[in-house]
Design an enzyme around this catalytic site. Structure first.
Site, PDB file in Angstrom:
ATOM      1  N   SER A  27       0.798  -1.230   0.000  1.00 10.89           N
ATOM      2  CA  SER A  27       0.000   0.000   0.000  1.00 10.89           C
ATOM      3  C   SER A  27       0.830   1.280   0.000  1.00 10.89           C
ATOM      4  O   SER A  27       0.673   2.145  -0.864  1.00 10.89           O
ATOM      5  CB  SER A  27      -0.936  -0.036   1.215  1.00 10.89           C
ATOM      6  OG  SER A  27      -1.494   1.220   1.461  1.00 10.89           O
ATOM      7  N   TRP A  28       1.722   1.427   1.003  1.00  8.83           N
ATOM      8  CA  TRP A  28       2.420   2.726   1.019  1.00  8.83           C
ATOM      9  C   TRP A  28       3.510   2.775  -0.023  1.00  8.83           C
ATOM     10  O   TRP A  28       3.821   3.835  -0.543  1.00  8.83           O
ATOM     11  CB  TRP A  28       2.824   3.162   2.423  1.00  8.83           C
ATOM     12  CG  TRP A  28       3.963   2.570   3.190  1.00  8.83           C
ATOM     13  CD1 TRP A  28       4.397   1.285   3.175  1.00  8.83           C
ATOM     14  CD2 TRP A  28       4.797   3.286   4.143  1.00  8.83           C
ATOM     15  NE1 TRP A  28       5.437   1.138   4.078  1.00  8.83           N
ATOM     16  CE2 TRP A  28       5.698   2.346   4.681  1.00  8.83           C
ATOM     17  CE3 TRP A  28       4.850   4.601   4.584  1.00  8.83           C
ATOM     18  CZ2 TRP A  28       6.663   2.690   5.638  1.00  8.83           C
ATOM     19  CZ3 TRP A  28       5.806   4.943   5.534  1.00  8.83           C
ATOM     20  CH2 TRP A  28       6.701   4.007   6.061  1.00  8.83           C
ATOM     21  N   TYR A  42       5.798 -14.952  -2.139  1.00  8.28           N
ATOM     22  CA  TYR A  42       5.932 -14.166  -0.916  1.00  8.28           C
ATOM     23  C   TYR A  42       5.162 -14.859   0.200  1.00  8.28           C
ATOM     24  O   TYR A  42       4.043 -15.353  -0.018  1.00  8.28           O
ATOM     25  CB  TYR A  42       5.389 -12.749  -1.118  1.00  8.28           C
ATOM     26  CG  TYR A  42       5.520 -11.900   0.143  1.00  8.28           C
ATOM     27  CD1 TYR A  42       6.759 -11.365   0.516  1.00  8.28           C
ATOM     28  CD2 TYR A  42       4.421 -11.676   0.973  1.00  8.28           C
ATOM     29  CE1 TYR A  42       6.888 -10.621   1.686  1.00  8.28           C
ATOM     30  CE2 TYR A  42       4.550 -10.931   2.139  1.00  8.28           C
ATOM     31  CZ  TYR A  42       5.788 -10.407   2.493  1.00  8.28           C
ATOM     32  OH  TYR A  42       5.910  -9.680   3.647  1.00  8.28           O
ATOM     33  N   GLN A  57      -1.546   0.014   6.081  1.00  8.66           N
ATOM     34  CA  GLN A  57      -0.222   0.654   6.178  1.00  8.66           C
ATOM     35  C   GLN A  57      -0.405   2.182   6.251  1.00  8.66           C
ATOM     36  O   GLN A  57      -1.515   2.678   6.094  1.00  8.66           O
ATOM     37  CB  GLN A  57       0.646   0.277   4.970  1.00  8.66           C
ATOM     38  CG  GLN A  57       1.512  -0.965   5.200  1.00  8.66           C
ATOM     39  CD  GLN A  57       2.534  -1.173   4.100  1.00  8.66           C
ATOM     40  OE1 GLN A  57       2.310  -0.806   2.952  1.00  8.66           O
ATOM     41  NE2 GLN A  57       3.655  -1.797   4.445  1.00  8.66           N
ATOM     42  N   ASP A 116       8.463  -2.451  10.441  1.00  7.57           N
ATOM     43  CA  ASP A 116       8.115  -3.745  11.026  1.00  7.57           C
ATOM     44  C   ASP A 116       8.780  -4.091  12.359  1.00  7.57           C
ATOM     45  O   ASP A 116       8.125  -4.423  13.316  1.00  7.57           O
ATOM     46  CB  ASP A 116       8.429  -4.863  10.024  1.00  7.57           C
ATOM     47  CG  ASP A 116       7.849  -4.584   8.654  1.00  7.57           C
ATOM     48  OD1 ASP A 116       7.217  -3.531   8.462  1.00  7.57           O
ATOM     49  OD2 ASP A 116       8.032  -5.418   7.758  1.00  7.57           O
ATOM     50  N   GLU A 166      16.923  -1.229  -0.711  1.00  8.72           N
ATOM     51  CA  GLU A 166      15.822  -1.006   0.235  1.00  8.72           C
ATOM     52  C   GLU A 166      16.314  -0.121   1.391  1.00  8.72           C
ATOM     53  O   GLU A 166      15.643   0.812   1.795  1.00  8.72           O
ATOM     54  CB  GLU A 166      15.394  -2.385   0.729  1.00  8.72           C
ATOM     55  CG  GLU A 166      14.099  -2.449   1.450  1.00  8.72           C
ATOM     56  CD  GLU A 166      13.772  -3.874   1.885  1.00  8.72           C
ATOM     57  OE1 GLU A 166      14.583  -4.802   1.654  1.00  8.72           O
ATOM     58  OE2 GLU A 166      12.692  -4.060   2.473  1.00  8.72           O
TER      59      GLU A 166
HETATM   60  C1  9YW Z   1       8.395  -7.612   4.653  1.00 12.03           C
HETATM   61  C2  9YW Z   1       7.538  -3.503   0.882  1.00 12.03           C
HETATM   62  C3  9YW Z   1       7.493  -3.589   2.399  1.00 12.03           C
HETATM   63  C4  9YW Z   1       7.333  -2.201   3.051  1.00 12.03           C
HETATM   64  C5  9YW Z   1       7.515  -2.277   4.567  1.00 12.03           C
HETATM   65  C6  9YW Z   1       8.825  -2.992   4.875  1.00 12.03           C
HETATM   66  C7  9YW Z   1       8.856  -4.370   4.208  1.00 12.03           C
HETATM   67  C8  9YW Z   1       7.582  -6.471   4.169  1.00 12.03           C
HETATM   68  O1  9YW Z   1       8.695  -4.225   2.814  1.00 12.03           O
HETATM   69  O2  9YW Z   1       7.867  -5.205   4.765  1.00 12.03           O
HETATM   70  O3  9YW Z   1       8.107  -8.773   4.290  1.00 12.03           O
HETATM   71  O4  9YW Z   1       9.345  -7.419   5.403  1.00 12.03           O
HETATM   72  O5  9YW Z   1       9.034  -3.093   6.249  1.00 12.03           O
HETATM   73  O6  9YW Z   1       7.481  -0.993   5.113  1.00 12.03           O
HETATM   74  O7  9YW Z   1       6.092  -1.656   2.750  1.00 12.03           O
HETATM   75  O8  9YW Z   1       8.579  -2.658   0.476  1.00 12.03           O
END
Ligand code: 9YW
Length: 448
Positions: free
Chosen positions: A43-44, A89, A116, A183, A421
């Site tokens: 989402s974000w 995933y 999010q 997270d 990232e």
């Molecule tokens: C994960 C996608 C996402 C971000 C989160 C980040 C990470 C997912 O990746 O979370 O599996 O760790 O913490 O902010 O939206 O980029």
């Protein structure tokens, strides 16, 4: 031995590299968050990605927002993951089971069951600005996007206000660390101690560990057990937002999400006024913005000045020093002296201006803090996307020089062209996923 950090960059090369990343992660109606580690829409991420896409084509940017909004739940929530048709995933849609269990979740596309940070109105506002610098068609596409998305975004903000701040405190609660977007931030360590995975936690296999070789760059297995256990709790509540709020073992008023909610509500209200949206809805957005802005300011620790999260289960402030403590710089609301002091702290020697850092980009945890882990995800590394958000907010609140510094320093950090990232603050090493879409998107916005 400290590796020499001699990173020079060329703005045109960086922009071209960023555009390549977005194009190569584009699977048609969505740009995946990352090529292998995150092969779906977050989402974000989608909001930031759409800002980058605006520089490649306003229509394509609008499509990204429309894809996300097509997955909005009937009650107004925008889900944190919209699954594309690839697997790859964990947790995937089957683990969430939202389409079977929730009355509000869409049957298609499949989504997760949490949300999010609400940066979406900020993205639509930025896309409109970019569109207005372009051709007549760009301009029309940007304006059409505002008209098409406004009501959905209003309903999203109304959902957050109604279900995540039912008592009208101004602080918006999260029911999972994933909802914060940060997270495994040390902010959540204390509240997560109350999340005790039951013996009936269904077994699972992490996929991220195979893709990011160095386990120290990712959350631990204990953290994952807790993440997955919260999903079990929410399944048992059928994702009913009232039941989840009342029963979930993790419930924290998130000061950074609240700050984003405040400023995004203002952006949305401004757009609503300009585009003739219902006055009553615009007025509600203004009320939410003012209330959250005041609550973020009121959360500040009397000595450090840093804003704090509030654990709604224990009734305690969370006194952990992280980048989220600078939330008032996102939404405003401090008096001028306090704002100047907080800005100076952010850019001073404990944070972005720390003498050990290779680039003056705010780390997620200060290197001087006991909890600092230079490689571990949200426990220390620098995240270019977060830097962009502070830069955007600085510019909005008139801190022009600070905004310019964040831009040049972040460009220096990402000058290797990996579009990672996150980055190790002391060596500048690229960490986590490479070719991360939101990193590329914000760099493209800064280079165009
Ligand atoms: C994960 C996608 C996402 C971000 C989160 C980040 C990470 C997912 O990746 O979370 O599996 O760790 O913490 O902010 O939206 O980029």
């Amino acid at each position: 031995v400290r590796r020499a950090f001699r990173r020079t960059y060329d703005v045109t090369d960086l922009a071209m590299g960023a555009a390549d990343v977005l194009r190569s992660n584009d699977i048609g109606t969505m740009v995946t968050a990352a090529p292998a580690l995150y092969p779906h829409m977050w989402s974000w991420d989608a909001a930031f990605i759409s800002i980058g896409l605006a520089h490649l084509g306003v229509d394509r940017a609008g499509q990204e927002i429309r894809t996300l909004l097509a997955a909005q739940w009937a009650d107004g929530m925008i889900p944190h993951i919209v699954y594309g048709d690839r697997g790859g995933y964990f947790p995937g849609p089957g683990r969430w089971g939202t389409a079977e269990l929730s009355a509000s979740a869409p049957q298609a596309p499949l989504t997760s069951g949490i949300c999010q940070p609400p940066v979406h109105a900020i993205a639509v506002g930025r896309i409109l600005e970019v569109a207005r610098r372009g051709s007549a068609e760009d301009r029309a596409a940007g304006e059409q996007l505002v008209r098409d998305s406004w009501d959905a975004l209003y309903r999203w903000h109304a959902w957050l206000s109604q279900y995540r701040d039912p008592d009208g405190t101004g602080l918006i609660a999260v029911v999972h660390g994933w909802e914060s977007g940060m997270d495994n931030s040390p902010r959540w360590d204390q509240p997560y101690t109350a999340v005790v995975p039951g013996p009936d936690l269904p077994p699972y296999v992490r996929l991220d560990r195979e893709l990011v070789r160095d386990g120290a760059e990712r959350p631990t297995d204990l953290e994952y057990d807790r993440y997955l256990w919260l999903i079990e709790e929410m399944r048992r509540a059928s994702y009913d937002p009232v039941k989840v709020y009342d029963t979930c073992s993790f419930l924290v008023a998130d000061v950074f999400v609240s700050a984003i909610f405040a400023v995004a509500s203002d952006v949305l209200a401004d757009l609503g006024e300009e585009f003739g949206q219902p006055a009553a809805h615009v007025a509600e957005l203004r009320t939410w913005a003012a209330r959250s802005r005041a609550a973020v300011a009121a959360s500040c620790h009397p000595e450090t000045g840093l804003a704090r999260d509030f654990d709604r289960r224990t009734g305690q402030w969370i006194d952990v020093e992280t980048l989220a403590g600078f939330a008032p710089l996102i939404c405003g609301g401090l008096d001028a002296d306090a704002e100047r002091a907080l800005l100076a702290t952010l850019h001073g020697p404990r944070w972005a201006g720390h003498p050990e850092l290779v680039a003056k980009v705010p780390p997620t945890v200060s290197p001087d803090s006991a909890g600092f882990k230079s490689r571990e995800y949200w426990r220390g590394p620098q995240w270019p996307v977060v830097s962009w958000l502070f830069g955007w907010a600085h510019a909005r609140h008139g801190h022009t020089a600070a905004a310019a510094t964040l831009r040049t320093e972040t460009l220096k950090l990402v000058g290797d062209g990996a579009f990672s990232e996150y980055y190790e603050p002391v060596t500048g090493e690229a960490l986590g996923s490479r070719m991360q879409s939101w990193t590329a998107a914000v760099i493209l916005d800064w280079c165009t």
